[in-house]
Design an enzyme around this catalytic site. Structure first.
Site, PDB file in Angstrom:
ATOM      1  N   GLN A 203      -6.209 -11.980  83.760  1.00  0.00           N
ATOM      2  CA  GLN A 203      -7.470 -11.249  83.538  1.00  0.00           C
ATOM      3  C   GLN A 203      -8.616 -11.810  84.381  1.00  0.00           C
ATOM      4  OE1 GLN A 203      -8.414 -10.574  79.387  1.00  0.00           O
ATOM      5  NE2 GLN A 203     -10.573 -10.228  79.851  1.00  0.00           N
TER       6      GLN A 203
ATOM      7  N   HIS B 179      -4.166  -9.216  74.743  1.00  0.00           N
ATOM      8  CA  HIS B 179      -2.959  -9.552  75.483  1.00  0.00           C
ATOM      9  C   HIS B 179      -1.759  -9.530  74.541  1.00  0.00           C
ATOM     10  CE1 HIS B 179      -4.928 -11.344  79.216  1.00  0.00           C
ATOM     11  NE2 HIS B 179      -5.937 -10.986  78.437  1.00  0.00           N
TER      12      HIS B 179
ATOM     13  N   CYS C 239       0.406  -8.931  82.399  1.00  0.00           N
ATOM     14  CA  CYS C 239       0.156 -10.344  82.677  1.00  0.00           C
ATOM     15  C   CYS C 239       1.292 -10.888  83.529  1.00  0.00           C
ATOM     16  CB  CYS C 239      -0.015 -11.155  81.393  1.00  0.00           C
ATOM     17  SG  CYS C 239       1.481 -11.904  80.749  1.00  0.00           S
ATOM     18  N   GLU C 240       0.919 -11.696  84.494  1.00  0.00           N
ATOM     19  CA  GLU C 240       1.929 -12.167  85.444  1.00  0.00           C
ATOM     20  C   GLU C 240       2.812 -13.269  84.867  1.00  0.00           C
ATOM     21  OE1 GLU C 240      -0.304 -13.440  88.816  1.00  0.00           O
ATOM     22  OE2 GLU C 240      -0.652 -15.460  88.039  1.00  0.00           O
ATOM     23  N   HIS C 241       2.435 -13.801  83.727  1.00  0.00           N
ATOM     24  CA  HIS C 241       3.250 -14.873  83.153  1.00  0.00           C
ATOM     25  C   HIS C 241       4.398 -14.343  82.305  1.00  0.00           C
ATOM     26  CE1 HIS C 241      -0.808 -17.038  83.543  1.00  0.00           C
ATOM     27  NE2 HIS C 241      -0.049 -17.379  84.552  1.00  0.00           N
ATOM     28  N   HIS C 242       4.183 -13.202  81.656  1.00  0.00           N
ATOM     29  CA  HIS C 242       5.202 -12.680  80.748  1.00  0.00           C
ATOM     30  C   HIS C 242       5.613 -11.247  81.053  1.00  0.00           C
ATOM     31  CE1 HIS C 242       2.850 -15.800  78.561  1.00  0.00           C
ATOM     32  NE2 HIS C 242       4.057 -16.205  78.196  1.00  0.00           N
TER      33      HIS C 242
ATOM     34  N   CYS D 230       1.111 -10.555  75.140  1.00  0.00           N
ATOM     35  CA  CYS D 230       1.904 -11.801  75.218  1.00  0.00           C
ATOM     36  C   CYS D 230       1.394 -12.820  74.212  1.00  0.00           C
ATOM     37  CB  CYS D 230       1.924 -12.371  76.632  1.00  0.00           C
ATOM     38  SG  CYS D 230       0.338 -12.928  77.249  1.00  0.00           S
TER      39      CYS D 230
HETATM   40 ZN   LIG Z   1       1.075 -13.551  79.349  1.00  0.00          ZN
END
Ligand SMILES: [Zn+2]
Length: 189
Positions: free
Chosen positions: A117, A145, A76-79, A147
């Site tokens: 996703q 996920h 995931c690009e956020h975490h 995260c």
């Molecule tokens: Zn994430």
């Protein structure tokens, strides 16, 4: 990114989380993490179009082609934490088909990048729609996920489902239903 600067940055992260990068167990960690990160993001260096174009052929076949229960792993690009699960990809050809293994490769190329996703789902669908010019494309991803799970954000064991329905999969409910029935049959995960 060069492996050397990645290694250096990982060493810095180890320090910042309170570790001693010089203790024995961690000596090779920056090198390993750098290599792992490069593997997990190798999709940036690959062109999805090339994957498809090299294996397309003209064929007079117009039934649904379904690749189901394909395992995929992404970050995931956020975490920068993993999300992973199964992908189901289908299309109905108009005049071109593509080797089944290339569908799997296409998923892989997009998954081995930093992703969300939803975008992963639409990128796979749009690329097939553009390159194969089929009657329709359907993509469903089911994933968990880390995260969310590791940080306790969502209910444990929750699965995120995303879908992209293009062409006849969007316009014809029967076609969409046939696909969903196929995907949900037998070893539904
Ligand atoms: Zn994430």
């Amino acid at each position: 990114m060069s492996e050397v600067s990645l290694e250096k940055s990982v060493g810095e992260i180890l320090r910042l989380v309170g570790e001693d990068p010089n203790r024995e167990g961690l000596l090779k960690t920056p090198e390993r993490v750098a290599r792992a990160l490069q593997f997990l993001t190798k999709g940036y260096a690959e062109d999805p179009k090339t994957v498809i174009n090299g294996a397309m052929f003209v064929e007079d076949y117009s039934e649904m082609i379904v690749l189901k229960d394909l395992d995929f792993f992404s970050l995931c690009e956020h975490h920068i934490l993993p999300f992973f699960g199964t992908a189901h990809v289908a299309y109905i050809p108009k005049h071109r088909i593509v080797g089944i293994s290339k569908l799997a490769r296409l998923v892989e190329v997009y998954a081995r990048r930093l992703q969300v996703q939803e975008r992963l789902t639409t990128q796979i669908a749009n690329m097939l729609m553009d390159e194969l010019d089929p009657l329709g494309v359907a993509v469903v991803l089911r994933a968990e996920h880390l995260c969310m799970r590791m940080r306790g954000v969502e209910k444990q064991n929750s699965v995120v489902v995303t879908s992209a329905m293009l062409g006849v999969f969007r316009s014809h409910q029967e076609t969409r239903q046939e696909f969903m029935t196929l995907v949900n049959s037998v070893n539904a995960r």
